[in-house]
Write a protein that holds these residues in place. Structure first.
Motif, mmCIF file in Angstrom:
data_model
loop_
_atom_site.group_PDB
_atom_site.id
_atom_site.type_symbol
_atom_site.label_atom_id
_atom_site.label_comp_id
_atom_site.label_asym_id
_atom_site.label_seq_id
_atom_site.Cartn_x
_atom_site.Cartn_y
_atom_site.Cartn_z
ATOM 1 N N PHE A 198 0.841 -0.827 -0.420
ATOM 2 C CA PHE A 198 0.067 0.235 -0.381
ATOM 3 C C PHE A 198 1.518 1.205 -0.248
ATOM 4 O O PHE A 198 0.548 2.235 -1.020
ATOM 5 C CB PHE A 198 -0.881 0.034 1.203
ATOM 6 C CG PHE A 198 -2.546 0.981 1.178
ATOM 7 C CD1 PHE A 198 -3.030 0.507 0.639
ATOM 8 C CD2 PHE A 198 -2.381 2.294 1.365
ATOM 9 C CE1 PHE A 198 -4.549 1.740 0.361
ATOM 10 C CE2 PHE A 198 -3.140 3.143 1.902
ATOM 11 C CZ PHE A 198 -4.120 2.683 1.184
ATOM 12 N N GLY A 199 2.340 1.292 0.936
ATOM 13 C CA GLY A 199 2.923 2.606 0.743
ATOM 14 C C GLY A 199 3.254 2.400 -0.359
ATOM 15 O O GLY A 199 3.445 3.380 -1.139
ATOM 16 N N ALA A 240 13.825 5.973 9.312
ATOM 17 C CA ALA A 240 14.428 5.955 10.820
ATOM 18 C C ALA A 240 12.323 5.752 12.532
ATOM 19 O O ALA A 240 12.722 5.423 12.713
ATOM 20 C CB ALA A 240 14.977 7.261 11.402
ATOM 21 N N ILE A 241 11.779 7.283 10.895
ATOM 22 C CA ILE A 241 10.714 7.294 11.465
ATOM 23 C C ILE A 241 10.343 5.515 11.372
ATOM 24 O O ILE A 241 9.339 5.346 12.360
ATOM 25 C CB ILE A 241 9.793 7.376 10.238
ATOM 26 C CG1 ILE A 241 10.068 9.578 10.103
ATOM 27 C CG2 ILE A 241 8.204 7.839 10.968
ATOM 28 C CD1 ILE A 241 9.356 10.229 9.057
ATOM 29 N N GLY A 288 4.727 1.861 9.917
ATOM 30 C CA GLY A 288 6.276 1.532 9.878
ATOM 31 C C GLY A 288 6.017 0.612 8.909
ATOM 32 O O GLY A 288 6.904 1.208 7.424
ATOM 33 N N LEU A 289 5.288 0.072 8.139
ATOM 34 C CA LEU A 289 5.190 -0.099 6.887
ATOM 35 C C LEU A 289 4.908 -0.011 6.317
ATOM 36 O O LEU A 289 5.941 0.214 4.339
ATOM 37 C CB LEU A 289 3.980 -1.748 7.006
ATOM 38 C CG LEU A 289 5.161 -3.072 7.685
ATOM 39 C CD1 LEU A 289 4.243 -3.935 7.991
ATOM 40 C CD2 LEU A 289 6.033 -3.630 6.792
ATOM 41 N N PHE A 290 3.895 1.347 5.747
ATOM 42 C CA PHE A 290 3.917 2.392 4.605
ATOM 43 C C PHE A 290 4.806 2.907 4.290
ATOM 44 O O PHE A 290 5.394 3.433 3.111
ATOM 45 C CB PHE A 290 3.049 3.411 5.241
ATOM 46 C CG PHE A 290 1.511 2.861 5.269
ATOM 47 C CD1 PHE A 290 0.902 1.321 3.975
ATOM 48 C CD2 PHE A 290 0.516 3.949 5.930
ATOM 49 C CE1 PHE A 290 -0.122 1.460 4.613
ATOM 50 C CE2 PHE A 290 -0.905 3.060 5.707
ATOM 51 C CZ PHE A 290 -1.623 1.927 5.174
ATOM 52 N N ALA A 291 5.684 3.864 5.371
ATOM 53 C CA ALA A 291 6.966 4.258 5.519
ATOM 54 C C ALA A 291 8.577 3.118 4.817
ATOM 55 O O ALA A 291 9.011 3.854 3.659
ATOM 56 C CB ALA A 291 7.384 4.799 6.283
ATOM 57 N N VAL A 292 8.457 2.209 4.725
ATOM 58 C CA VAL A 292 9.081 0.984 3.861
ATOM 59 C C VAL A 292 8.902 0.711 2.651
ATOM 60 O O VAL A 292 9.516 1.030 2.430
ATOM 61 C CB VAL A 292 9.585 -0.148 4.703
ATOM 62 C CG1 VAL A 292 10.387 -0.923 3.857
ATOM 63 C CG2 VAL A 292 10.176 -0.299 6.543
#
Length: 418
Positions: free
Chosen positions: A89-90, A158-159, A233-237
């Protein structure tokens, strides 16, 4: 090693592959797809179906873990299929924003509208099947908009790491340790009567319960098990993966794929087989304990993350082997995940629930899983037939047209863009 040489630099956006969520104006040519990403999405869809079948789409819930078939399904797909969806999704969001930014278009408001449309679809879907995931992805998807403003991939990682630390759960645990009764209380979902409605309620009672109670239970589960922070977190990755072109490289480089399998698989094995047995749970029949519950929730997050790393690497190895066709079977469903995901519950709930045929009380876990595999096989055939004639899946086209506010978006392949 190729994995070490792989840099966290933003690749030229014109080279980025396109997911099934990509939005393009009618006058523009669609960039080349990364078919491996379609296969990953289809595999995640299959995994969700397996988990839901083991749980009898909520009717059995924990019964699927009481036999080898259920245990195998949860070992392979539990907390992993959903995590792959969140990651992709990210990735899809970043693909849309990058493609539009390359054309000089700020797609932020349009994407917010797109999330609202998905939230609406998810809400309607939840009236029949409240454990569905679309509402959660759409609601939390708003976080992707500020994440897109962070141009440093290292800052994004990092986020993501901060989200993976599960600070909300740790704060709750500290409050409970300091004597806060609310923080130490048993999660809301554990005392809900929603499960009885799943098993015995009429269709009207089911819709009524899902309207309010279903949403409360859904958020209670996802908060209690740390999924809210994990998804963020998975969105950011996923955004970093899209920017670096990692999936495109992974689909071609066996060294990177093997590294994922070895590293992810090793961490997964240590956590699953060594650490997990040492972390106490809350046995049934005893007073709820927030400490062990929080520890296991955080542990399960890392088991899932390491597990999907190994799974993705393994699928990439197969993609680069003579059995690529096996992974390729998931490509069609991977382009039609919204349509097929909704179809799972639209078909299964009336068959399994008591207001319909009530087959959840007739079929055991093995039968449900085998029937679900056969059903997914039919979906593979349907997707192949559909995409030989049409550009998008039915709900995918509706979502796309509504996002663009243009109902002339061509659906049939012989249609010509204006």
């Amino acid at each position: 090693m190729a994995l070490i040489r792989f840099k966290l630099e933003i690749q030229p956006e014109k080279q980025v592959g396109v997911s099934s969520m990509n939005i393009l104006s009618k006058s523009q040519v669609q960039p080349e797809r990364i078919e491996f990403v379609d296969a990953l999405r289809g595999f995640a869809l299959f995994g969700l179906l397996m988990v839901h079948a083991a749980e009898a789409f909520g009717v059995g819930l924990s019964r699927g873990t009481d036999d080898p078939w259920g245990q195998a399904v949860f070992f392979l797909f539990g907390s992993k299929a959903f995590a792959i969806f969140a990651l992709l999704f990210g990735f899809s969001f970043a693909t849309i924003m990058a493609n539009q930014r390359a054309r000089g278009v700020d797609f932020t408001k349009r994407f917010a509208w797109r999330l609202f449309l998905l939230l609406t679809i998810g809400f309607l879907h939840s009236l029949l099947y409240s454990p569905e995931i679309l509402r959660l992805l759409a609601f939390l998807g708003v976080l992707l908009i500020p994440l897109d403003r962070v141009r440093s991939n290292y800052a994004l990682l990092a986020i993501a790491g901060l989200f993976f630390l599960q600070m909300p759960l740790l704060i709750q645990w500290l409050l409970a340790h300091w004597g806060n009764a609310f923080a130490a209380s048993e999660p809301y979902y554990s005392s809900s009567g929603l499960w009885d409605v799943f098993r015995n309620g009429s269709l009207g009672a089911l819709i009524s319960a899902n309207l309010v109670e279903g949403n409360l239970v859904k958020w209670s589960i996802n908060w209690s098990f740390g999924r809210v922070s994990e998804i963020a977190g998975l969105f950011a990755v996923g955004v970093v993966i899209q920017r670096t072109g990692f999936f495109a490289s992974l689909a071609k480089d066996r060294v990177i794929a093997l590294a994922l399998v070895v590293i992810g698989g090793t961490i997964f094995a240590i956590l699953e087989f060594i650490v997990k047995p040492l972390v106490p749970g809350s046995p049934s029949g005893v007073e709820f304990a927030i400490g062990p519950f929080t520890e296991r929730a955080i542990l399960f997050q890392w088991i899932g993350i390491s597990g999907i790393a190994a799974l993705i690497g393994f699928l990439a190895l197969l993609w680069n082997s003579p059995v690529q066709w096996l992974v390729g079977l998931f490509r069609g469903p991977g382009r039609m995940t919204l349509t097929l995901y909704v179809a799972h519950s639209v078909i299964a709930v009336p068959i399994l629930y008591q207001f319909g045929l009530g087959m959840a009380e007739v079929w055991d876990t093995q039968q449900r899983i085998l029937l679900a595999i056969a059903f997914f096989g039919l979906q593979i055939l349907f997707a192949h037939w559909w995409y030989a004639r049409y550009r998008y899946g039915p709900l995918e086209w509706t979502w796309r047209a509504a996002t663009l506010n243009d109902w002339k978006v061509p659906l049939r392949k012989h249609s010509q863009s204006a």
